[in-house]
Design an enzyme around this catalytic site. Structure first.
Site, short mmCIF file in Angstrom:
data_model
loop_
_atom_site.label_atom_id
_atom_site.label_comp_id
_atom_site.label_asym_id
_atom_site.label_seq_id
_atom_site.Cartn_x
_atom_site.Cartn_y
_atom_site.Cartn_z
CE1 TYR A 59 -3.18 -2.75 0.57
CE2 TYR A 59 -3.54 -2.38 2.62
CZ TYR A 59 -3.68 -3.02 1.66
OH TYR A 59 -4.72 -4.14 1.78
CG LEU A 219 -18.22 -0.94 3.97
CD1 LEU A 219 -18.14 0.37 4.54
CD2 LEU A 219 -19.78 -1.31 4.63
CB ALA A 220 -19.10 -3.85 -2.10
N GLY A 222 -17.33 0.84 -1.09
CA GLY A 222 -18.10 1.84 -0.90
C GLY A 222 -19.59 1.69 -1.31
N GLY A 226 -24.51 3.00 0.74
CA GLY A 226 -25.58 3.42 0.01
C GLY A 226 -25.73 4.88 -0.44
CE LYS A 227 -19.19 6.38 -1.19
NZ LYS A 227 -17.99 7.21 -0.48
#
Length: 320
Positions: A59, A219-220, A222, A226-227
């Site tokens: 990273y 959270l896949a 993002g 839900g955004k």
């Protein structure tokens, strides 16, 4: 720093380590978050009772101008600035690389751990993952080398990521037979819109050997915040990968279920998505990242959200 969370009741075990049930992903440090922003996120996570941070030697090599190791360097600077290394369960990884993987030969692992320790400004790593399997290297060489690191005190526990079920079983079997250091955790790609990347043979091995699971892409990218909605543009380096789920029936059903359950609790979809993972067999601490302090609260809230069985069933059914 203030500790606003009673972690005594919620910490979970990974081998001999006690961890907060949400691991803070360090992939954004040195990518979408510079050092100052990273320090603010890290401070806020620690102040909320968080103690489990995940990074990797690679990273963030994918960023133009970076070489890899930027995240570890930022974390090392944070530890030195705050004097809190002993308060944190630190996970990092070896075996990745850019443009070519480092691999898992004995020499690659040994040089990798020394470089990580230097960047992290520490003399030990709590949880050391083999980031990607290297089928060209015999299981005996990988495990024997990792066992040596444990005996030397450079690594406390070892773990695996991105490994096939049969290969993982072979690695575990060799450790057990030879009484050497054994993987205690697995880091798979796993979330509500990607279940077959873990469930099945890999999950079966984790269950049989008592491995703690720390899913990445929890959270896949993002999407499960839900955004991402039809007709809505999101300014994020991950937007292309996340938005693709809008085009699938599963993605739409999962969003609807997340909205329903979130409304029941007056919380955010991200909180619900992580709470669902926390309720899955073997899962100890999903990994989620935040590039700003404002993104942290819905992630942290997941550790105290208890979903009802009907809510869990609704989410699981939507994700089938």
């Amino acid at each position: 720093m203030a500790d606003n969370t009673d972690t005594a009741d919620i910490t979970r075990k990974i081998g001999g380590l006690s961890v907060f049930p949400l691991s803070l992903g360090g992939n954004v440090f040195g990518w979408t978050a510079n050092e100052a922003e990273s320090f603010r996120v890290l401070d806020a996570y620690a102040a909320a009772g968080g103690n489990f941070i995940d990074t990797a030697d690679v990273y963030s090599a994918w960023v133009p101008g970076n070489q890899g190791g930027e995240s570890e360097t930022i974390l090392g600077n944070w530890f030195a600035s705050r004097g809190n290394r002993s308060d944190i369960v630190l996970a990092t990884k070896v075996g990745g690389g850019s443009p070519e993987p480092r691999g898992l030969t004995s020499s690659a692992i040994k040089s990798g751990v020394e470089e990580s320790l230097q960047r992290l400004r520490t003399d030990y790593i709590d949880l050391y993952y083999t980031h990607y399997d290297d089928p060209s290297v015999p299981v005996e060489e990988i495990i024997t080398t990792l066992d040596e690191l444990v005996r030397e005190g450079k690594v406390r526990e070892i773990a695996a990521s991105n490994v096939a079920a049969d290969r993982l079983e072979a690695l575990l079997t060799f450790s057990t037979r030879e009484n050497l250091a054994r993987y205690v955790a697995l880091q798979p790609h796993y979330n509500l819109v990607s279940r077959d990347t873990f469930e099945g043979d890999l999950a079966d091995v984790a269950t049989r050997y008592g491995l703690a699971t720390a899913p990445y892409y929890a959270l896949a990218s993002g999407f499960l915040t839900g955004k991402y909605r039809p007709g809505t543009a999101v300014d994020s380096p991950r937007s292309t990968g996340a938005a693709k789920h809008l085009e699938t029936e599963r993605g739409q059903k999962v969003l609807a279920a997340l909205d329903d359950v979130a409304a029941n609790h007056g919380t955010e979809p991200a909180t619900v998505a992580l709470a669902w993972l926390l309720a899955r067999p073997t899962v100890v601490a999903p990994i989620a990242s935040a590039r700003t302090v404002d993104q942290l609260p819905p992630l942290l809230a997941s550790v105290n959200l208890k979903l009802t069985q009907p809510e869990l069933d609704l989410l699981t059914s939507a994700s089938d």
